[in-house]
Design a protein around this motif. Structure first.
Motif, PDB file in Angstrom:
ATOM      1  N   GLY A 150       1.031  -1.140   0.095  1.00  0.00           N
ATOM      2  CA  GLY A 150       0.040  -0.093  -0.091  1.00  0.00           C
ATOM      3  C   GLY A 150       0.789   1.188   0.096  1.00  0.00           C
ATOM      4  N   SER A 151       0.327   2.337  -0.274  1.00  0.00           N
ATOM      5  CA  SER A 151       1.092   3.701  -0.123  1.00  0.00           C
ATOM      6  C   SER A 151       1.578   4.129   1.121  1.00  0.00           C
ATOM      7  CB  SER A 151       0.361   4.589  -1.046  1.00  0.00           C
ATOM      8  OG  SER A 151      -1.099   4.742  -0.609  1.00  0.00           O
ATOM      9  N   THR A 152       0.965   3.643   2.117  1.00  0.00           N
ATOM     10  CA  THR A 152       1.087   4.145   3.537  1.00  0.00           C
ATOM     11  C   THR A 152       2.360   3.919   4.084  1.00  0.00           C
ATOM     12  OG1 THR A 152      -1.449   4.148   3.870  1.00  0.00           O
ATOM     13  CG2 THR A 152       0.102   4.220   5.958  1.00  0.00           C
ATOM     14  N   PRO A 153       2.915   2.768   3.883  1.00  0.00           N
ATOM     15  CA  PRO A 153       4.191   2.386   4.499  1.00  0.00           C
ATOM     16  C   PRO A 153       5.496   2.984   3.720  1.00  0.00           C
ATOM     17  CG  PRO A 153       3.237   0.354   3.674  1.00  0.00           C
ATOM     18  CD  PRO A 153       2.297   1.486   3.568  1.00  0.00           C
TER      19      PRO A 153
ATOM     20  N   LEU B 245       2.018  -9.688   4.134  1.00  0.00           N
ATOM     21  CA  LEU B 245       0.368  -9.862   4.525  1.00  0.00           C
ATOM     22  C   LEU B 245      -0.025 -10.707   3.486  1.00  0.00           C
ATOM     23  CD1 LEU B 245      -0.752  -6.508   6.252  1.00  0.00           C
ATOM     24  CD2 LEU B 245      -0.831  -8.561   7.294  1.00  0.00           C
ATOM     25  N   ASP B 246       0.143 -10.353   2.362  1.00  0.00           N
ATOM     26  CA  ASP B 246      -0.837 -10.743   1.274  1.00  0.00           C
ATOM     27  C   ASP B 246      -0.300 -10.764  -0.083  1.00  0.00           C
ATOM     28  OD1 ASP B 246      -0.979  -7.872   1.249  1.00  0.00           O
ATOM     29  OD2 ASP B 246      -2.875  -7.794   1.922  1.00  0.00           O
ATOM     30  N   GLU B 247      -0.828 -11.167  -0.995  1.00  0.00           N
ATOM     31  CA  GLU B 247      -0.579 -11.137  -2.425  1.00  0.00           C
ATOM     32  C   GLU B 247      -2.066 -11.341  -3.339  1.00  0.00           C
ATOM     33  OE1 GLU B 247       0.831  -9.900  -5.194  1.00  0.00           O
ATOM     34  OE2 GLU B 247       2.730 -10.987  -4.855  1.00  0.00           O
TER      35      GLU B 247
ATOM     36  N   GLY C 179     -11.702  -0.670   6.346  1.00  0.00           N
ATOM     37  CA  GLY C 179     -11.460  -1.206   7.676  1.00  0.00           C
ATOM     38  C   GLY C 179     -10.471  -2.368   7.336  1.00  0.00           C
ATOM     39  N   HIS C 180     -10.347  -2.819   6.174  1.00  0.00           N
ATOM     40  CA  HIS C 180      -9.611  -4.460   6.242  1.00  0.00           C
ATOM     41  C   HIS C 180      -8.105  -4.235   6.504  1.00  0.00           C
ATOM     42  CE1 HIS C 180      -8.528  -3.343   1.572  1.00  0.00           C
ATOM     43  NE2 HIS C 180      -7.299  -2.939   2.058  1.00  0.00           N
ATOM     44  N   ILE C 181      -7.713  -5.277   7.091  1.00  0.00           N
ATOM     45  CA  ILE C 181      -6.124  -5.395   7.420  1.00  0.00           C
ATOM     46  C   ILE C 181      -5.516  -6.703   6.578  1.00  0.00           C
ATOM     47  CG2 ILE C 181      -6.021  -4.199   9.449  1.00  0.00           C
ATOM     48  CD1 ILE C 181      -6.613  -6.787  11.099  1.00  0.00           C
TER      49      ILE C 181
ATOM     50  N   SER D 278      -7.509   0.351  -8.021  1.00  0.00           N
ATOM     51  CA  SER D 278      -7.560   0.555  -9.131  1.00  0.00           C
ATOM     52  C   SER D 278      -6.697   1.645  -9.634  1.00  0.00           C
ATOM     53  CB  SER D 278      -9.055   0.676  -9.978  1.00  0.00           C
ATOM     54  OG  SER D 278      -9.455   2.100  -9.317  1.00  0.00           O
ATOM     55  N   ARG D 279      -6.297   2.415  -8.663  1.00  0.00           N
ATOM     56  CA  ARG D 279      -5.552   3.589  -8.877  1.00  0.00           C
ATOM     57  C   ARG D 279      -4.094   3.292  -9.197  1.00  0.00           C
ATOM     58  NH1 ARG D 279      -5.413   3.235  -3.073  1.00  0.00           N
ATOM     59  NH2 ARG D 279      -3.574   4.037  -2.055  1.00  0.00           N
ATOM     60  N   PHE D 280      -3.659   2.269  -8.837  1.00  0.00           N
ATOM     61  CA  PHE D 280      -2.336   1.575  -9.034  1.00  0.00           C
ATOM     62  C   PHE D 280      -2.324   0.765 -10.644  1.00  0.00           C
ATOM     63  CE2 PHE D 280      -2.601   1.395  -4.557  1.00  0.00           C
ATOM     64  CZ  PHE D 280      -1.651   2.509  -4.279  1.00  0.00           C
TER      65      PHE D 280
ATOM     66  N   ASN E 224      -9.391   9.924   3.839  1.00  0.00           N
ATOM     67  CA  ASN E 224     -10.284   8.816   3.473  1.00  0.00           C
ATOM     68  C   ASN E 224     -10.228   7.621   4.472  1.00  0.00           C
ATOM     69  OD1 ASN E 224      -7.858   8.180   2.706  1.00  0.00           O
ATOM     70  ND2 ASN E 224      -8.276   7.185   0.965  1.00  0.00           N
ATOM     71  N   LYS E 225      -9.365   7.674   5.476  1.00  0.00           N
ATOM     72  CA  LYS E 225      -9.730   6.670   6.345  1.00  0.00           C
ATOM     73  C   LYS E 225      -9.997   6.939   7.865  1.00  0.00           C
ATOM     74  CE  LYS E 225      -6.775   4.013   3.663  1.00  0.00           C
ATOM     75  NZ  LYS E 225      -5.553   3.850   3.851  1.00  0.00           N
ATOM     76  N   HIS E 226     -10.563   8.210   7.888  1.00  0.00           N
ATOM     77  CA  HIS E 226     -11.109   8.709   8.928  1.00  0.00           C
ATOM     78  C   HIS E 226     -12.217   7.552   9.649  1.00  0.00           C
ATOM     79  CE1 HIS E 226     -12.620  11.623  11.941  1.00  0.00           C
ATOM     80  NE2 HIS E 226     -13.617  11.401  11.572  1.00  0.00           N
TER      81      HIS E 226
HETATM   82  C1  GLP Z   1      -4.111  -2.924   0.230  1.00  0.00           C
HETATM   83  C2  GLP Z   1      -3.260  -3.783   1.144  1.00  0.00           C
HETATM   84  C3  GLP Z   1      -3.608  -3.489   2.655  1.00  0.00           C
HETATM   85  C4  GLP Z   1      -3.233  -2.021   2.752  1.00  0.00           C
HETATM   86  C5  GLP Z   1      -4.497  -1.148   2.014  1.00  0.00           C
HETATM   87  C6  GLP Z   1      -4.314   0.216   2.105  1.00  0.00           C
HETATM   88  O1  GLP Z   1      -5.360  -3.467  -0.023  1.00  0.00           O
HETATM   89  N1  GLP Z   1      -3.914  -5.320   1.011  1.00  0.00           N
HETATM   90  O2  GLP Z   1      -2.462  -4.193   3.399  1.00  0.00           O
HETATM   91  O3  GLP Z   1      -3.373  -1.653   4.205  1.00  0.00           O
HETATM   92  O4  GLP Z   1      -4.003  -1.528   0.772  1.00  0.00           O
HETATM   93  O5  GLP Z   1      -3.629   0.945   1.310  1.00  0.00           O
HETATM   94  P1  GLP Z   1      -3.089   2.302   1.361  1.00  0.00           P
HETATM   95  O6  GLP Z   1      -2.021   2.398   2.235  1.00  0.00           O
HETATM   96  O7  GLP Z   1      -2.350   2.554   0.082  1.00  0.00           O
HETATM   97  O8  GLP Z   1      -4.167   3.123   1.395  1.00  0.00           O
END
Ligand code: GLP
Length: 244
Positions: free
Chosen positions: A37-40, A66-68, A137-139, A166-168, A201-203
């Motif tokens: 994701g973009s956050t980290p 975490l995922d793929e 709220g997904h993790i 889809s922005r990516f 948008n995460k508020h």
């Molecule tokens: C994806 C990942 C998540 C991530 C989320 C938020 O869907 N599977 O692990 O937390 O995006 O992404 P962003 O940080 O770009 O908002």
């Protein structure tokens, strides 16, 4: 849950990098759970800088993402394996054999999920799990629903997530409809959790973390049962905070 509210994304990234770096300094052979994701990205850039300056050594670190997406080839620039190589692994002195991402090319996703869950356990479990959060709220890719899965599994992505991600991609039709993800139980088994939340948008998803409720339609609320969570959010996400 310990909460740190930062003024902006830069500050959030710097704080998160300090916590990650401390973990690695205190335990050089740490098992880290990593996120995409973009956050980290800001935090990953800082960690790479520390490594390049000789202040942080990744040579003994082991990572599990975490995922793929599924199915997806590792070489596809939208795959999370590609993302991690580009944004972190190629910039630090980690042994690439010590980096793990669920295999989006696996012939049998169920077998791959069981293998992945076992591989984490065989390493002794995750010391520090990094998390972002979806707008819903997904993790990881644990999507809101009536039930949640505890272990690594294959999942359908929700419309909301497909749209957000889809922005990516060039077009929304290109976003994979499925993913392999660690489960809520896999995440909660981590000794420590670091959750990063950035942007207005995460508020709404974030505010649910400040109530006593746990709800499967906001999977991040499950983090309330974990004894050692640090939440770092920026002002944009926090806004005026929880309603009084
Ligand atoms: C994806 C990942 C998540 C991530 C989320 C938020 O869907 N599977 O692990 O937390 O995006 O992404 P962003 O940080 O770009 O908002």
């Amino acid at each position: 849950m310990r909460v740190i509210v930062c003024e902006n994304y830069e500050e959030l990234s710097a704080q998160a990098a300090k916590i990650m770096a401390s973990q690695i300094i205190l335990k050089p052979n740490s098992i880290l759970g990593l996120a995409t994701g973009s956050t980290p990205v800001g935090m990953y850039n800082r960690l790479a800088e520390m490594n390049q300056n000789g202040d942080l050594d990744f040579s003994k670190v082991i990572t599990f993402n975490l995922d793929e997406y599924y199915p997806i080839e590792k070489t596809n620039c939208q795959s999370y394996r590609y993302f991690m190589n580009e944004n972190l692994f190629s910039k630090i002195n980690i042994d690439i054999n010590n980096t793990h991402v669920p295999n989006g090319e696996a012939a049998d996703p169920m077998v791959e999920c069981a293998r992945y869950e076992r591989a984490i356990a065989d390493c002794g479990g995750i010391d520090l799990q990094l998390l972002g959060i979806g707008q819903n709220g997904h993790i990881g890719f644990n999507e809101p629903g009536e039930t949640l899965s505890s272990v690594t599994h294959i999942t359908d992505l929700t419309e909301n997530t497909i749209k957000a991600n889809s922005r990516f991609f060039d077009k929304i039709e290109d976003v994979p409809k499925k993913a392999l993800t660690m489960g809520i139980g896999s995440i909660l088994k981590a000794k420590k959790i670091l959750l990063l939340v950035s942007g207005q948008n995460k508020h709404d998803a974030l505010m649910d973390l400040f109530t006593p409720e746990i709800k499967t339609n906001n999977p991040a609320t499950l983090l309330k049962v974990h004894p050692d969570v640090i939440l770092i959010c920026d002002r944009a996400a926090y806004g005026d905070g929880p309603a009084k």
